[in-house]
Design a protein around this motif. Structure first.
Motif, PDB file in Angstrom:
ATOM      1  N   VAL A  67      18.237   2.936 -10.690  1.00 21.86           N
ATOM      2  CA  VAL A  67      18.413   3.882  -9.456  1.00 21.86           C
ATOM      3  C   VAL A  67      18.542   3.325  -8.238  1.00 21.86           C
ATOM      4  O   VAL A  67      19.000   3.759  -7.442  1.00 21.86           O
ATOM      5  N   LEU A  68      17.477   2.192  -8.202  1.00 20.33           N
ATOM      6  CA  LEU A  68      17.243   1.639  -6.650  1.00 20.33           C
ATOM      7  C   LEU A  68      18.449   1.036  -6.257  1.00 20.33           C
ATOM      8  O   LEU A  68      19.166   1.269  -4.997  1.00 20.33           O
ATOM      9  N   VAL A  69      19.171   0.291  -7.142  1.00 18.19           N
ATOM     10  CA  VAL A  69      20.443  -0.283  -6.822  1.00 18.19           C
ATOM     11  C   VAL A  69      21.689   0.786  -6.585  1.00 18.19           C
ATOM     12  O   VAL A  69      22.360   0.811  -5.419  1.00 18.19           O
ATOM     13  N   HIS A  70      21.677   1.692  -7.442  1.00 19.75           N
ATOM     14  CA  HIS A  70      22.526   3.020  -7.163  1.00 19.75           C
ATOM     15  C   HIS A  70      22.168   3.684  -5.986  1.00 19.75           C
ATOM     16  O   HIS A  70      23.330   3.935  -5.000  1.00 19.75           O
ATOM     17  N   LEU A  71      21.122   3.681  -5.334  1.00 21.74           N
ATOM     18  CA  LEU A  71      20.548   4.425  -4.083  1.00 21.74           C
ATOM     19  C   LEU A  71      21.091   3.443  -3.002  1.00 21.74           C
ATOM     20  O   LEU A  71      21.459   3.787  -1.942  1.00 21.74           O
ATOM     21  N   ARG A  72      21.043   2.061  -3.270  1.00 26.35           N
ATOM     22  CA  ARG A  72      21.251   1.023  -2.203  1.00 26.35           C
ATOM     23  C   ARG A  72      22.714   1.045  -1.769  1.00 26.35           C
ATOM     24  O   ARG A  72      23.411   1.048  -0.678  1.00 26.35           O
TER      25      ARG A  72
ATOM     26  N   GLY B 169       8.381   6.444  -6.090  1.00 28.11           N
ATOM     27  CA  GLY B 169       8.536   7.011  -4.854  1.00 28.11           C
ATOM     28  C   GLY B 169       9.933   6.582  -4.268  1.00 28.11           C
ATOM     29  O   GLY B 169      10.546   7.233  -3.452  1.00 28.11           O
ATOM     30  N   ALA B 170      10.066   5.257  -4.289  1.00 24.79           N
ATOM     31  CA  ALA B 170      11.331   4.508  -3.655  1.00 24.79           C
ATOM     32  C   ALA B 170      12.792   5.341  -4.219  1.00 24.79           C
ATOM     33  O   ALA B 170      13.668   5.174  -3.865  1.00 24.79           O
ATOM     34  N   ILE B 171      12.628   5.824  -5.627  1.00 22.23           N
ATOM     35  CA  ILE B 171      14.063   6.370  -5.935  1.00 22.23           C
ATOM     36  C   ILE B 171      13.708   7.945  -5.930  1.00 22.23           C
ATOM     37  O   ILE B 171      14.758   8.470  -5.960  1.00 22.23           O
TER      38      ILE B 171
ATOM     39  N   ASP C 144      19.054  10.086   5.355  1.00 26.12           N
ATOM     40  CA  ASP C 144      19.376  10.291   6.641  1.00 26.12           C
ATOM     41  C   ASP C 144      18.281   9.423   7.547  1.00 26.12           C
ATOM     42  O   ASP C 144      18.654   8.691   8.628  1.00 26.12           O
ATOM     43  N   SER C 145      17.165   9.547   7.397  1.00 25.53           N
ATOM     44  CA  SER C 145      15.909   8.867   8.172  1.00 25.53           C
ATOM     45  C   SER C 145      16.191   7.497   7.924  1.00 25.53           C
ATOM     46  O   SER C 145      16.413   7.056   6.704  1.00 25.53           O
ATOM     47  N   GLU C 146      15.689   6.683   8.710  1.00 19.62           N
ATOM     48  CA  GLU C 146      15.613   5.341   8.789  1.00 19.62           C
ATOM     49  C   GLU C 146      14.662   4.921   7.586  1.00 19.62           C
ATOM     50  O   GLU C 146      14.940   4.032   6.741  1.00 19.62           O
ATOM     51  N   LEU C 147      13.439   5.638   7.469  1.00 19.28           N
ATOM     52  CA  LEU C 147      12.544   5.488   6.438  1.00 19.28           C
ATOM     53  C   LEU C 147      13.197   5.751   5.080  1.00 19.28           C
ATOM     54  O   LEU C 147      12.993   4.678   4.240  1.00 19.28           O
ATOM     55  N   ASP C 148      13.875   6.890   5.033  1.00 20.73           N
ATOM     56  CA  ASP C 148      14.357   7.255   3.624  1.00 20.73           C
ATOM     57  C   ASP C 148      15.280   6.015   3.206  1.00 20.73           C
ATOM     58  O   ASP C 148      15.455   5.812   1.873  1.00 20.73           O
ATOM     59  N   ALA C 149      16.371   5.620   4.208  1.00 20.50           N
ATOM     60  CA  ALA C 149      17.049   4.748   3.978  1.00 20.50           C
ATOM     61  C   ALA C 149      16.489   3.207   3.544  1.00 20.50           C
ATOM     62  O   ALA C 149      17.282   2.632   2.879  1.00 20.50           O
ATOM     63  N   SER C 150      15.464   3.122   3.947  1.00 19.81           N
ATOM     64  CA  SER C 150      14.969   1.690   3.647  1.00 19.81           C
ATOM     65  C   SER C 150      13.996   1.727   2.202  1.00 19.81           C
ATOM     66  O   SER C 150      13.753   0.747   1.567  1.00 19.81           O
ATOM     67  N   LEU C 151      13.929   2.870   1.827  1.00 21.79           N
ATOM     68  CA  LEU C 151      12.860   3.078   0.684  1.00 21.79           C
ATOM     69  C   LEU C 151      13.696   2.218  -0.735  1.00 21.79           C
ATOM     70  O   LEU C 151      13.004   1.603  -1.442  1.00 21.79           O
ATOM     71  N   PRO C 152      14.961   2.341  -0.914  1.00 25.80           N
ATOM     72  CA  PRO C 152      15.776   1.683  -2.049  1.00 25.80           C
ATOM     73  C   PRO C 152      15.349   0.099  -1.924  1.00 25.80           C
ATOM     74  O   PRO C 152      15.786  -0.302  -3.096  1.00 25.80           O
ATOM     75  N   TYR C 153      15.094  -0.424  -0.842  1.00 32.62           N
ATOM     76  CA  TYR C 153      14.929  -1.565  -0.683  1.00 32.62           C
ATOM     77  C   TYR C 153      13.557  -2.242  -0.886  1.00 32.62           C
ATOM     78  O   TYR C 153      13.430  -3.356  -0.765  1.00 32.62           O
ATOM     79  N   ALA C 154      12.698  -1.375  -1.164  1.00 29.89           N
ATOM     80  CA  ALA C 154      11.200  -1.714  -1.144  1.00 29.89           C
ATOM     81  C   ALA C 154      10.984  -2.108  -2.506  1.00 29.89           C
ATOM     82  O   ALA C 154      10.232  -1.742  -3.171  1.00 29.89           O
ATOM     83  N   SER C 155      11.828  -3.125  -3.058  1.00 29.85           N
ATOM     84  CA  SER C 155      11.714  -3.519  -4.455  1.00 29.85           C
ATOM     85  C   SER C 155      12.561  -5.033  -4.660  1.00 29.85           C
ATOM     86  O   SER C 155      13.508  -5.116  -3.966  1.00 29.85           O
TER      87      SER C 155
ATOM     88  N   GLY D  17       0.907  -1.375   0.091  1.00 32.27           N
ATOM     89  CA  GLY D  17      -0.323   0.083  -0.053  1.00 32.27           C
ATOM     90  C   GLY D  17       0.663   1.215   0.034  1.00 32.27           C
ATOM     91  O   GLY D  17       2.018   1.256   0.292  1.00 32.27           O
ATOM     92  N   GLY D  18       0.255   2.513  -0.307  1.00 33.98           N
ATOM     93  CA  GLY D  18       0.939   3.511  -0.675  1.00 33.98           C
ATOM     94  C   GLY D  18       1.619   4.441   0.868  1.00 33.98           C
ATOM     95  O   GLY D  18       2.567   4.862   0.735  1.00 33.98           O
ATOM     96  N   HIS D  19       0.699   4.083   1.789  1.00 36.93           N
ATOM     97  CA  HIS D  19       1.314   4.591   2.914  1.00 36.93           C
ATOM     98  C   HIS D  19       2.722   4.441   3.596  1.00 36.93           C
ATOM     99  O   HIS D  19       3.272   4.948   4.139  1.00 36.93           O
ATOM    100  N   ALA D  20       3.016   2.936   3.346  1.00 38.69           N
ATOM    101  CA  ALA D  20       4.264   2.472   4.001  1.00 38.69           C
ATOM    102  C   ALA D  20       5.373   3.211   3.220  1.00 38.69           C
ATOM    103  O   ALA D  20       6.471   3.135   3.798  1.00 38.69           O
ATOM    104  N   TYR D  21       5.251   3.934   2.125  1.00 39.21           N
ATOM    105  CA  TYR D  21       6.530   4.466   1.548  1.00 39.21           C
ATOM    106  C   TYR D  21       6.500   6.009   2.196  1.00 39.21           C
ATOM    107  O   TYR D  21       7.690   6.707   1.862  1.00 39.21           O
ATOM    108  N   GLY D  22       5.841   6.137   2.983  1.00 40.56           N
ATOM    109  CA  GLY D  22       5.967   7.601   3.936  1.00 40.56           C
ATOM    110  C   GLY D  22       6.402   8.614   3.161  1.00 40.56           C
ATOM    111  O   GLY D  22       6.978   9.733   3.491  1.00 40.56           O
ATOM    112  N   SER D  23       5.535   8.958   1.906  1.00 44.06           N
ATOM    113  CA  SER D  23       5.827  10.197   1.180  1.00 44.06           C
ATOM    114  C   SER D  23       4.585  10.317   0.146  1.00 44.06           C
ATOM    115  O   SER D  23       3.788   9.477  -0.070  1.00 44.06           O
ATOM    116  N   ALA D  24       4.556  11.626  -0.286  1.00 38.77           N
ATOM    117  CA  ALA D  24       3.550  11.892  -1.409  1.00 38.77           C
ATOM    118  C   ALA D  24       3.866  11.135  -2.514  1.00 38.77           C
ATOM    119  O   ALA D  24       2.898  10.768  -3.373  1.00 38.77           O
TER     120      ALA D  24
END
Lengths: 250, 493
Positions: free
Chosen positions: B390-395, B349-351, B360-371, B336-343
């Motif tokens: 881009v996901l791998v790049h951000l990981r 959104g994950a990238i 910096d935040s735990e949430l933002d650091a976890s997003l590139p792994y949401a795939s 669901g969309g709310h789990a991404y914590g962003s508009a």
């Protein structure tokens, strides 16, 4: 023709029967198979988790291990995609970081010779009927990297359609990911499990005896989920289906 | 879920593990995303030059982004010449300050809004509320979200996580708090729900003196802004009030009307699976006797030029917010969309979020792994954003740190916390894999002890064995079988 088998670390350690099946199949088709023991892993787990620098020695290792060969055949769409899609990226990034052309050259040597098994059969050997016999109902799950990064298209299906005795069952939502995703299965365990359960139920709904893919890593996730759900459907790698003949069953 | 802000939300795996338990949510999402994705596939298949259009869309965006400063100055000059006023906002706080100031200057305490991702991104409604200004959402789905004290969970369909009976309950209970109440005996038929919203909103459109919008595109050559929508509520917002304030991300510019033509084909088919969207509204500054008398354009950076400095990540700025990637994403469908914590939820959104906000935040650091890196998002993206790349790049940025651009300056960031054990394991694995002899010894050890392996693994492995059976280690690895049966052959290197 002489080819090198890149068996992959997962198959080497957990699914050696897939590697043996590739050897049986290719030798039956008149191909001489070699196994350079310097090979290990393509580096995908490290690379996809963000540890690009940990991948670099494995890129070098891959290129060196298969240096003497014109063709490298691997029974994994995912590992073939790693080499073909990501090795050039790793080389380009190293060069951009001022570390020379060594990895670019390693990638350039590895990329054009690396074939996923069904690609090698259909494109290089130009065969879709490999003389296989498999008297079972089978449903086919196209794994993501084979499907989208390699663009395997209908090659695996064409091979399966020519297998004697095999009845292919359509898989609902076939092109949806099974939820494995390497370290995703651990990092996002709940979503991975939910995806796996949905995939397992789709597979189960076909009533097939076996689910076939070109990747044992996905099969490990799918098969583990099926087993936990108590489904009788068994995972089987396409190489194992294509390796079987009527003589074997007599 | 409480209204307002995405800040302070848990990391993606935690939020997602909660939402996957919500079977109503999963049912709603599955139904909606599968319906749209199937329709989109048909709408796209109608065009035989889709691949060419897609490549053109990507090329126009790339070219524009390369010369973004030039085109933005062109926009500014054209908007000003057409009677509008242009404001530049470096970040969310500045944008909110500008908009709040502009509304205050009108003396109004209520504004109508047409759905806008940019104002969601900066949390404008909260900022206005703090200043005593009520912002009323007028897009049907945004209205549902606002009345439900909820947050949007989809780019195109913000209330995708709600079904009809939930919407009826929200209308019945909350409409009166915001204006005209829901009609008595409201049922959950789409016609009645739409009529209730229409009556509620009509009253607001006719009363409002100030409107706030975003824009899908800005055409540099004329300073024209473009909103594409399905309901016509956006057009009401854009044309009826006296003052219009448009908050637009700087990446939304396209050089010419000819370029716009490409996107007006790509967007509706990818987004709503329509050949053309029902309403395309375009406005250029102000016009005597027609539309708003005052027009303000707030150009929003908020991390965009920093994103542009990243040679791999910048492709995320090509995004035209069609949401096709959300509708095909198997992770979005469960989490669901709310789990991404962003508009910006889903694959884009994950990238986008970790680039706009940093990691910096735990949430933002976890997003590139949401795939799972399955690649379905890249396949459907109308501007060919290679989201998995881009996901791998951000990981890599998360686990290894490195040089990034923040507020226009190059800074070296440290690896995110909590990856030390994983890094050690990856290094150990790499060492083993770079020493085939060691790998062989490990395989043999695993084979010899195979009967002792637990069915339930400890540590991170538990996540695996909770829902899946682990494969049994075979008695002999392939490597050993080869050596035993083929011996001296193929010694290789």
């Amino acid at each position: 023709m002489r080819v090198a088998l890149f068996v992959t670390c997962v198959n080497d350690t957990l699914f050696p029967r897939t590697g043996r099946a590739v050897v049986t199949l290719l030798e039956r088709l008149g191909v001489e198979v070699d196994f350079p023991p310097a090979q290990t892993c393509c580096g995908q787990p490290q690379f996809n988790t963000g540890y690009r620098h940990e991948t670099e020695p494995l890129v070098r290792r891959y290129a060196a291990a298969f240096d003497d060969y014109e063709y490298v055949v691997t029974p994994s769409g995912s590992c073939a995609a790693m080499v073909r899609d990501n090795y050039p990226r790793i080389g380009a990034k190293a060069a951009a970081e001022g570390r020379g052309q060594e990895l670019t050259e390693a990638a350039a040597s590895a990329v054009p010779k690396t074939y996923e098994l069904t690609e090698f059969l259909v494109d290089v050997l130009q065969v879709t009927d490999v003389g296989a016999y498999y008297p079972h109902t089978v449903t086919y799950h196209p794994t993501c990297h084979g499907l989208r990064m390699l663009g395997l298209g209908d090659r695996p299906r064409r091979l399966l359609e020519h297998v004697k005795g095999l009845e292919l069952r359509e898989l609902p939502g076939a092109e949806e990911c099974c939820g494995f995703g390497g370290t995703f299965a651990v990092k996002n365990a709940a979503v991975s499990a939910a995806m796996g359960a949905d995939k397992a139920r789709s597979i189960d709904s076909t009533g097939a005896e076996a689910v076939c893919t070109v990747d044992n890593s996905c099969q490990m996730h799918i098969g583990g989920t099926l087993a936990r759900l108590g489904s009788p459907v068994r995972p089987v790698h396409i190489a194992e289906i294509l390796a079987g003949t009527e003589e074997d069953t007599r | 879920m409480s209204g307002g802000t995405y800040l302070g939300m848990p990391a993606f795996p935690k939020a997602a593990s909660e939402s996957t338990q919500n079977l109503t949510l999963r049912g709603n999402l599955r139904h909606a995303t599968h319906t749209i994705r199937d329709k989109r596939a048909k709408a796209v298949a109608e065009l035989d030059d889709w691949a060419g259009l897609r490549a053109a869309g990507a090329a126009i965006k790339n070219r524009t982004l390369r010369h973004l400063d030039h085109y933005l100055e062109q926009v500014e000059a054209a908007v000003t010449a057409a009677g509008g006023q242009v404001h530049w906002a470096a970040d969310a706080a500045e944008a909110n300050r500008i908009v709040t100031g502009l509304v205050r200057a009108t003396g109004e305490t209520e504004v109508v809004k047409v759905k806008s991702m940019a104002t969601q991104e900066i949390g404008l409604n909260d900022a206005l509320a703090e200043a005593g200004i009520t912002a009323c959402e007028t897009d049907l789905a945004e209205l549902i979200v606002q009345l439900g004290d909820d947050l949007p969970s989809h780019i195109l369909v913000p209330a995708i996580h709600r079904n009809r009976s939930e919407i009826r309950d929200i209308f019945r209970e909350k409409m009166a708090d915001w204006g005209r109440p829901a009609p008595d005996g409201l049922t959950d038929t789409p016609r009645e729900l739409a009529e209730a919203a229409r009556l509620h909103l009509r009253e607001k459109f006719l009363r409002a003196k100030v409107a706030i919008s975003g824009a899908n595109f800005m055409v540099a050559e004329t300073g024209t802004l473009v909103v594409v929508e399905s309901e016509g509520n956006g057009r009401m917002c854009l044309t009826l009030p006296e003052t219009l304030i448009s908050v637009v991300g700087i990446e939304k510019v396209v050089p010419t009307w000819q370029d716009l033509e490409v996107f007006l084909q790509l967007l509706p088919r990818s987004s709503t699976a329509e050949r053309m969207n029902p309403y395309t509204s375009m406005w250029t500054g102000t016009t005597d006797g027609d539309g708003p008398r005052t027009f303000h354009l707030v150009l929003l950076d908020n991390g965009r030029t920093d994103t542009l400095a990243d040679t791999v990540g910048r492709q995320a700025l090509r995004c035209i917010r069609c949401s096709a990637c959300l509708n095909v994403c198997p992770v979005y469908e469960r989490a669901g969309g709310h789990a991404y914590g962003s508009a910006y939820p889903g694959p884009i959104g994950a990238i986008l979020t970790p680039q706009l906000r940093g990691t910096d935040s735990e949430l933002d650091a976890s997003l590139p792994y949401a795939s799972t890196l399955c690649g379905a998002c890249y396949e459907v993206c109308p501007v060919a954003i290679d989201i998995p790349e881009v996901l791998v790049h951000l990981r890599e940025r998360v686990v290894e740190g490195g040089e990034v651009t923040r507020n226009g300056r190059k800074v070296t960031i440290r690896p995110a916390k909590g990856h030390a054990a994983e890094r050690a394991a990856m290094r150990a694995a790499r060492w083993t894999l770079d020493h085939p002899g060691a790998l062989r010894r490990l395989q043999r050890l695993a084979s010899r002890t195979r009967r002792l392996h637990p069915r339930r693994l400890p540590g991170p492995g538990r996540a695996w064995t909770d829902t899946r059976t682990v494969p049994e280690v075979p008695a002999e690895s392939f490597r050993d079988w080869w050596q035993r049966t083929r011996g001296g052959e193929g010694s290789g290197k």
